[in-house]
Design a protein around this motif. Structure first.
Motif, mmCIF file in Angstrom:
data_model
loop_
_atom_site.group_PDB
_atom_site.id
_atom_site.type_symbol
_atom_site.label_atom_id
_atom_site.label_comp_id
_atom_site.label_asym_id
_atom_site.label_seq_id
_atom_site.Cartn_x
_atom_site.Cartn_y
_atom_site.Cartn_z
ATOM 1 N N CYS A 146 -12.574 0.074 -12.499
ATOM 2 C CA CYS A 146 -13.003 -1.004 -11.606
ATOM 3 C C CYS A 146 -11.941 -2.091 -11.494
ATOM 4 N N ALA A 147 -11.189 -2.324 -12.560
ATOM 5 C CA ALA A 147 -10.110 -3.310 -12.501
ATOM 6 C C ALA A 147 -9.017 -2.856 -11.542
ATOM 7 N N ASN A 148 -8.625 -1.587 -11.620
ATOM 8 C CA ASN A 148 -7.607 -1.064 -10.703
ATOM 9 C C ASN A 148 -8.100 -1.046 -9.263
ATOM 10 N N ARG A 149 -9.355 -0.690 -9.072
ATOM 11 C CA ARG A 149 -9.912 -0.681 -7.715
ATOM 12 C C ARG A 149 -9.984 -2.101 -7.163
ATOM 13 N N THR A 150 -10.299 -3.058 -7.998
ATOM 14 C CA THR A 150 -10.341 -4.449 -7.554
ATOM 15 C C THR A 150 -8.971 -4.918 -7.082
ATOM 16 N N ARG A 151 -7.937 -4.569 -7.805
ATOM 17 C CA ARG A 151 -6.576 -4.958 -7.417
ATOM 18 C C ARG A 151 -6.202 -4.352 -6.064
ATOM 19 N N VAL A 152 -6.454 -3.055 -5.883
ATOM 20 C CA VAL A 152 -6.100 -2.386 -4.630
ATOM 21 C C VAL A 152 -6.919 -2.948 -3.470
ATOM 22 N N TYR A 153 -8.215 -3.122 -3.683
ATOM 23 C CA TYR A 153 -9.105 -3.620 -2.639
ATOM 24 C C TYR A 153 -8.741 -5.049 -2.249
ATOM 25 N N HIS A 154 -8.504 -5.901 -3.224
ATOM 26 C CA HIS A 154 -8.221 -7.305 -2.958
ATOM 27 C C HIS A 154 -6.896 -7.481 -2.230
ATOM 28 N N ASN A 155 -5.893 -6.680 -2.561
ATOM 29 C CA ASN A 155 -4.593 -6.794 -1.886
ATOM 30 C C ASN A 155 -4.718 -6.528 -0.388
ATOM 31 N N LEU A 156 -5.497 -5.530 -0.015
ATOM 32 C CA LEU A 156 -5.679 -5.223 1.403
ATOM 33 C C LEU A 156 -6.613 -6.209 2.092
ATOM 34 N N LYS A 157 -7.690 -6.564 1.418
ATOM 35 C CA LYS A 157 -8.699 -7.432 2.013
ATOM 36 C C LYS A 157 -8.112 -8.781 2.419
#
Length: 361
Positions: free
Chosen positions: A288-299
């Motif tokens: 979830c930490a890695n997904r948060t980083r990827v998601y937040h960068n694009l968002k």
């Protein structure tokens, strides 16, 4: 020819009694029916009084000969329009009273032949406005794919440069983006910028965000928090076996997600000062930490790009200059220094991270 008579029994009323309840038809026993072609009334009377066959032997032979000839023509014919055409023509030949021949005309044959050859004719490719061919030959497909890829990258970079220019204008005139979205500005350059903004949102960012969410077990509350805060920090802490605050599954959690920043409008990028100092700290597992980083960068990439463009205009220091001239000068400086290319490379890296992110087990 003479009509054939049927051997039927004849009842004769010899006594002509009026008291008889049975109606008896008086017929001459050995009367021959003669057809007079000139008098139609006599022919009709003869048909009524003398039941005969509908078609004479000679007429049947003509029909049979015509059908044989029709079958021979159909067998030698190269093609026909359709099966329904054959059936309808065959019926027309049989039912035609005059039995006149129906040969295939040269026009019909040429149309049929041309239709049958359509599947074997390969037309030359026509060039579009950009010089790209619509159809690609199979032997040139690998090379053409590389060309299309470079063209696609060029098109994406053109969209990106328009977005940077729009952000520079809005940094100097904070009503520019809102006037784009509400349709106030109708000039071509403004419409091109609006198209590029939609391209960034609808083609680059949003599909990947939806893919990341659909393949995760995030709860809606965690997603809303990540969407609302433009700043994030992910820090590794002491591991703890607990329920992950992103997916609420029992995980070995060792990351703290720190969310902060002001809320902003996703279109006009106008910031909201309500609870500007609010922060959220959530403990999550590694996936979830890695997904948060990827998601937040694009968002929040578009917002971060606008913040950077605004910082460039504030550091310019040139005053009393028209907005058009200032934007043109700053844009040229950013392009020459490689600043725009670097930001575009960051966007590509974020999209690649989203595309290659593994589905959560």
């Amino acid at each position: 020819g003479k009509r054939k008579r049927l051997n039927t029994s004849v009842l004769c009323d010899s006594d002509e009694s009026e008291d008889s309840d049975i109606l008896v038809r008086k017929v001459f026993a050995k009367r021959h029916c003669i057809i007079d072609d000139d008098e139609s009334s006599q022919e009709q009377q003869a048909d009524k009084t003398c039941p005969t066959e509908d078609i004479s032997t000679n007429r049947k032979q003509k029909v049979f000969a015509k059908l044989t000839e029709l079958a021979r023509q159909r067998a030698t014919q190269t093609s026909c329009g359709s099966e329904s055409c054959e059936d309808s023509n065959g019926e027309a030949e049989i039912e035609e009273e005059s039995l006149s021949p129906l040969p295939f005309t040269p026009t019909e044959g040429s149309e049929t032949d041309s239709d049958s050859m359509k599947d074997f004719i390969v037309e030359e490719d026509e060039d579009d406005d950009d010089g790209n061919t619509e159809h690609i030959k199979s032997e040139n497909q690998p090379q053409q794919k590389e060309i299309n890829k470079s063209i696609s990258r060029c098109d994406h970079y053109v969209h990106f440069k328009r977005i940077v220019k729009a952000f520079l204008i809005n940094a100097l005139d904070d009503t520019f983006l809102s006037s784009l979205y509400d349709g106030t500005r109708q000039k071509k350059y403004a419409q091109d910028m609006l198209l590029s903004l939609h391209y960034l949102d609808d083609r680059f960012i949003q599909p990947r965000l939806e893919n990341l969410i659909s393949r995760s077990r995030w709860k809606d509350r965690f997603k809303e928090r990540v969407d609302c805060y433009p700043d994030v920090r992910i820090i590794m802490k002491d591991p703890k076996n607990m329920s992950c605050q992103a997916c609420e599954l029992n995980r070995y959690c060792k990351f703290n997600v720190l969310l902060s920043g002001k809320l902003y409008n996703s279109r006009t990028l106008e910031m909201d000062d309500f609870m500007s100092d609010d922060k959220q700290v959530l403990k999550v597992g590694m996936v979830c930490a890695n997904r948060t980083r990827v998601y937040h960068n694009l968002k929040h990439f578009k917002y971060k790009l606008y913040v950077d463009c605004s910082a460039v205009t504030k550091l310019d220091g040139v005053e009393d200059e028209p907005v058009r001239d200032t934007v043109k000068r700053l844009f040229s400086q950013l392009e020459d220094s490689g600043w725009i290319q670097k930001r575009y490379n960051d966007l590509e890296d974020y999209m690649n991270d989203a595309d290659s992110f593994q589905e959560e087990k």
